[in-house]
Design an enzyme around this catalytic site. Structure first.
Site, PDB file in Angstrom:
ATOM      1  N   HIS A 177       0.830  -1.211   0.000  1.00  0.00           N
ATOM      2  CA  HIS A 177       0.000   0.000   0.000  1.00  0.00           C
ATOM      3  C   HIS A 177       0.860   1.256   0.000  1.00  0.00           C
ATOM      4  CE1 HIS A 177       0.944   0.498   4.312  1.00  0.00           C
ATOM      5  NE2 HIS A 177       0.738  -0.814   4.418  1.00  0.00           N
ATOM      6  N   CYS A 193       2.327  -3.244   6.682  1.00  0.00           N
ATOM      7  CA  CYS A 193       2.941  -4.314   5.897  1.00  0.00           C
ATOM      8  C   CYS A 193       4.043  -3.742   5.016  1.00  0.00           C
ATOM      9  CB  CYS A 193       1.868  -5.010   5.064  1.00  0.00           C
ATOM     10  SG  CYS A 193       0.751  -6.043   6.032  1.00  0.00           S
TER      11      CYS A 193
END
Length: 217
Positions: A177, A193
Site C-alpha cells: 500500500h 505491511c
C-alpha cells in the site's frame, strides 16, 4: 618585515584557510543530500487528477536507491510477477529480458510475518483502513479512535491504493500500500505491511492485475 610579523601573517592565513575547509557539521549545515535528476523528480510530482489530491515529494527528500527505476534482475519468475524483498527494502516487478522495475519500500512488523507465494486477490482505490487490535493495544491514543476504521482519503495510512494478498483462497492479511510517511521508505517501521511512496503504489497498481503472482522472500 620582521620575523614576528611573518609568523603573525602565517597564523592569519591558516585561520582563514580553516574557515574555508571546516566540515558541514562544524558549520551546522547538516549532511550533504544525494539528489535525483529532473526526470526522476517529475515522477514524484503532485497528482491532482485523482479522487483526492496526492502531494508531491520534495526532490531533496528522495533517496536515489529507493526511487522507481529499471534494473537488471535475474530470476526464474515470469514477467508480471511481483517479488517482495522485505529485508532488502525493495519490491520488484519482473519485466522481460532480465529486467525489473524496482521500487523502494518501508517494512512494518506485519510485513515480516508472511513469506512464500501468494497472489493479488483484491485491489482497492483509496482503501478503507482499520488498525489491528495489537496496534490499538500498543498505541491506544493514536489508533483507538479508528477502531471502526477510516475511509479512504489523504490522511488514510494505506494511501491511494492497496493490493491485498491471498493464498489458497484466504486473505493473508498482507498488504502492499501507499503511505502518509514518505520518509519511512527504506526503513523498518513500527506497524503496517509493505508501504510504498504514493506515486509508486499508483504506478504499481496500474501495472499489476488481480490474480498476479506475488513472491515474498
Amino acid at each position: 618585515m620582521s620575523i614576528r610579523s611573518l609568523f603573525a601573517l602565517a597564523a592569519i592565513a591558516v585561520t582563514l584557510g580553516g574557515c574555508v575547509t571546516r566540515s558541514d557539521a562544524e558549520l551546522n549545515l547538516g549532511p550533504a543530500r544525494s539528489t535525483v535528476g529532473p526526470a526522476v523528480a517529475a515522477r514524484y510530482a503532485a497528482i491532482d487528477n485523482d479522487k483526492y489530491p496526492i502531494a508531491g515529494i520534495d526532490p531533496d527528500e528522495l533517496q536515489p536507491a529507493y526511487v522507481r527505476q529499471l534494473v537488471d534482475y535475474k530470476t526464474d519468475e515470469p514477467p508480471g510477477t511481483v517479488v517482495v524483498d522485505p529485508h532488502g527494502r525493495f519490491l520488484y516487478l519482473v519485466m522481460e529480458r532480465g529486467k525489473a522495475l524496482r521500487y523502494g519500500v518501508g517494512v512494518g512488523k506485519a510485513g515480516l510475518e508472511f513469506s512464500g507465494t501468494a497472489h493479488v486477490g483484491r485491489k482497492a482505490v483509496w482503501p478503507h483502513w482499520t488498525p489491528t487490535k495489537s496496534m490499538i493495544a500498543r498505541e491506544p491514543q493514536r489508533y483507538g479512535k479508528w477502531a471502526k476504521g477510516m475511509d479512504g482519503g489523504g490522511a488514510n495510512p494505506l494511501g491511494p491504493r492497496a493490493l491485498y494478498l491471498f493464498k489458497d483462497g484466504k486473505d493473508t492479511l498482507y498488504r502492499i500500500h501507499g503511505t502518509t510517511e514518505p520518509e519511512t521508505i527504506g526503513k523498518a517501521v513500527s506497524s503496517g505491511c509493505i508501504r510504498m511512496l504514493n506515486q509508486d503504489i499508483v504506478d504499481l497498481y496500474s501495472r499489476v492485475p488481480t490474480g498476479a503472482k506475488v513472491v515474498v522472500r
